[in-house]
Design an enzyme around this catalytic site. Structure first.
Site, short mmCIF file in Angstrom:
data_model
loop_
_atom_site.label_atom_id
_atom_site.label_comp_id
_atom_site.label_asym_id
_atom_site.label_seq_id
_atom_site.Cartn_x
_atom_site.Cartn_y
_atom_site.Cartn_z
CG HIS A 1 -6.35 2.21 6.21
ND1 HIS A 1 -6.41 0.95 5.67
CD2 HIS A 1 -7.51 2.38 6.90
CE1 HIS A 1 -7.55 0.38 6.02
NE2 HIS A 1 -8.24 1.23 6.76
NE ARG B 1 -1.89 2.00 3.39
CZ ARG B 1 -1.76 1.82 4.70
NH1 ARG B 1 -2.34 0.81 5.30
NH2 ARG B 1 -1.01 2.64 5.41
CE1 TYR C 1 1.35 2.71 8.31
CE2 TYR C 1 0.22 4.40 9.58
CZ TYR C 1 0.30 3.61 8.45
OH TYR C 1 -0.65 3.73 7.47
#
Length: 229
Positions: free
Chosen positions: A134, A130, A143
């Site tokens: 999100h 990805r 992160y």
């Protein structure tokens, strides 16, 4: 069945569709898509267990993009692959390069043929990445680092497919511009059409749970109407 917002809840539904088709003697195959995060949900394990026991014609396609929002795959499961989880349920699991369009088509076609011939379910793990957040509320810089993203950039499926088509003489800048403009027009029109649909009334929530509304639902609907009157 596409990815569901309540994570993993649609997997048992897909198995139910497949089980019904099998009982009716139909050649229907249920294909359900979900992310790696869904493999930690109880629905995932219940669905795969039922599919394995009753050999339902179901294809479980896990889009493993390495992160369940901010949770990396390494903290999601201790298994070496997601595909190998199928072993515990008694059917095939296969890992595929999720950024290779033709590889994905090939393994999916094979799984469909197996399911239609009575061979039961298959778990496919499409390994991908990805690139973006999100959701619009997500900040992936919190992160993961840019260094983690860099190795995946050349593997972008859109870039790879474009290069392949150019090599075969099936793609050029003119074709891309024309198709981009056509796609944008379709999207713009779809937005206009969607915004023109009137919002549903509160009674709509009772109408599509069962083919025929049950007495308790009719009672609840009546109560709702009386409170809104």
């Amino acid at each position: 069945m596409p990815v569901a917002i309540p994570v993993g809840t649609h997997l048992p539904h897909a198995v139910g569709v497949a089980w019904a088709a099998k009982l009716k003697g139909e050649k229907t195959v249920a294909v359900v898509y979900f992310g790696d995060g869904a493999t930690s949900k109880g629905d995932f394990h219940e669905a795969l267990n039922f599919a394995g026991v009753f050999k339902t014609p179901t294809i479980f396609f896990c889009q493993n993009n390495q992160f369940a929002i901010s949770v990396p795959r390494s903290l999601q499961t201790a298994s070496k692959t997601i595909a190998q989880k199928a072993i515990a349920y008694g059917f095939d699991g296969i890992q595929v390069d999720g950024n290779d369009l033709f590889a994905v088509i090939a393994v999916t076609k094979e799984a469909v043929e197996k399911a239609r011939s009575g061979g039961g379910a298959t778990l496919i793990e499409g390994v991908t990445f990805r690139f973006g957040p999100h959701t619009t509320a997500d900040d992936p810089t919190k992160y993961r680092t840019e260094a983690e993203i860099e190795p995946w950039k050349p593997l972008d499926p859109m870039i790879r497919l474009r290069l392949y088509l150019k090599e075969k003489g099936l793609w050029n800048e003119e074709v891309e511009q024309r198709m981009t403009e056509e796609a944008q027009k379709e999207i713009d029109q779809a937005v206009v059409d969607a915004e023109a649909v009137p919002p549903p009334g509160p009674a709509e929530i009772f109408k599509y749970v069962f083919e025929e509304m049950t007495p308790p639902l009719k009672e609840q609907l009546g109560y709702l109407k009386s409170t809104l009157a």
